[in-house]
Scaffold this motif. Structure first.
Motif, PDB file in Angstrom:
ATOM      1  N   GLY A 125       0.778  -1.232   0.000  1.00 20.13           N
ATOM      2  CA  GLY A 125       0.000   0.000   0.000  1.00 20.13           C
ATOM      3  C   GLY A 125       0.812   1.285   0.000  1.00 20.13           C
ATOM      4  O   GLY A 125       0.270   2.361   0.254  1.00 20.13           O
ATOM      5  N   ARG A 126       2.099   1.221  -0.309  1.00 19.83           N
ATOM      6  CA  ARG A 126       2.951   2.422  -0.241  1.00 19.83           C
ATOM      7  C   ARG A 126       2.549   3.478  -1.272  1.00 19.83           C
ATOM      8  O   ARG A 126       2.607   4.670  -0.986  1.00 19.83           O
ATOM      9  N   ASP A 127       2.140   3.069  -2.496  1.00 20.78           N
ATOM     10  CA  ASP A 127       1.748   4.047  -3.518  1.00 20.78           C
ATOM     11  C   ASP A 127       0.519   4.836  -3.076  1.00 20.78           C
ATOM     12  O   ASP A 127       0.472   6.064  -3.208  1.00 20.78           O
ATOM     13  N   ARG A 128      -0.468   4.138  -2.546  1.00 18.90           N
ATOM     14  CA  ARG A 128      -1.681   4.788  -2.063  1.00 18.90           C
ATOM     15  C   ARG A 128      -1.360   5.716  -0.887  1.00 18.90           C
ATOM     16  O   ARG A 128      -1.854   6.833  -0.797  1.00 18.90           O
ATOM     17  N   GLN A 130       1.542   7.179  -0.298  1.00 17.37           N
ATOM     18  CA  GLN A 130       2.297   8.331  -0.805  1.00 17.37           C
ATOM     19  C   GLN A 130       1.349   9.389  -1.362  1.00 17.37           C
ATOM     20  O   GLN A 130       1.526  10.583  -1.108  1.00 17.37           O
ATOM     21  N   ALA A 131       0.330   8.977  -2.090  1.00 22.61           N
ATOM     22  CA  ALA A 131      -0.645   9.924  -2.630  1.00 22.61           C
ATOM     23  C   ALA A 131      -1.394  10.624  -1.492  1.00 22.61           C
ATOM     24  O   ALA A 131      -1.631  11.837  -1.547  1.00 22.61           O
ATOM     25  N   ARG A 132      -1.735   9.877  -0.462  1.00 22.55           N
ATOM     26  CA  ARG A 132      -2.419  10.472   0.699  1.00 22.55           C
ATOM     27  C   ARG A 132      -1.514  11.485   1.395  1.00 22.55           C
ATOM     28  O   ARG A 132      -1.947  12.573   1.773  1.00 22.55           O
ATOM     29  N   GLU A 134       0.860  13.271   0.113  1.00 17.22           N
ATOM     30  CA  GLU A 134       0.946  14.472  -0.714  1.00 17.22           C
ATOM     31  C   GLU A 134      -0.272  15.368  -0.518  1.00 17.22           C
ATOM     32  O   GLU A 134      -0.142  16.588  -0.390  1.00 17.22           O
TER      33      GLU A 134
END
Length: 148
Positions: A125-128, A130-132, A134
């Protein structure tokens, strides 16, 4: 290599920087326990609270108050904020550089908080996430501008 927070302060590592002054950097925790989990990091390298200069130590809670108000203005931690210093390895301090966690809390979030504490360093879940982070960084930067 020096410690991760010294590298961030020197601009050698990326971060979600929310605020800075002569004593502190304020950034989002990259392994947050709750949304908008913020770290106040001393600019001076001091592994423990007792190693921090008196001047910086005296300013720490004033900075936490400012950041806490901005968190609440942005909608985080309206019901409470944990302020946490892990002071030394036996206290679960992962980075030996003084930092204060501000962890926004909501009523009834204990189960989720405990689950996140157990799984926070796992890579899924790192991509999700990272978006959060930001989105939260922009929101909190705006709150800090309005709070000043």
């Amino acid at each position: 290599m020096d410690c991760v927070f010294c590298a961030i302060a020197a601009g050698r590592l990326p971060t979600h920087l929310l605020y800075e002054d002569e004593h502190f950097l304020v950034l989002l925790d990259i392994y947050p326990l709750r949304p908008a989990h913020v770290l106040i990091v001393a600019r001076e390298h001091a592994p423990r609270l007792s190693d921090l200069s008196v001047d910086t130590r005296e300013r720490l809670l004033a900075c936490a108050d400012k950041i806490g108000k901005a968190l609440q203005w942005a909608g985080y931690g309206r019901h409470g904020i944990n302020l946490l210093i892990n002071d030394g390895p036996a206290a679960n301090q992962h980075v030996p550089h003084l930092h204060l966690h501000l962890i926004p809390r909501e009523r009834g979030d204990l189960v989720g908080l405990l689950w996140r504490a157990f799984t926070r360093f796992l890579p899924f879940g790192r991509d999700r996430l990272q978006a959060r982070l930001e989105r939260e960084a922009e929101q909190l930067k705006n709150a800090l501008k309005l709070e000043s």
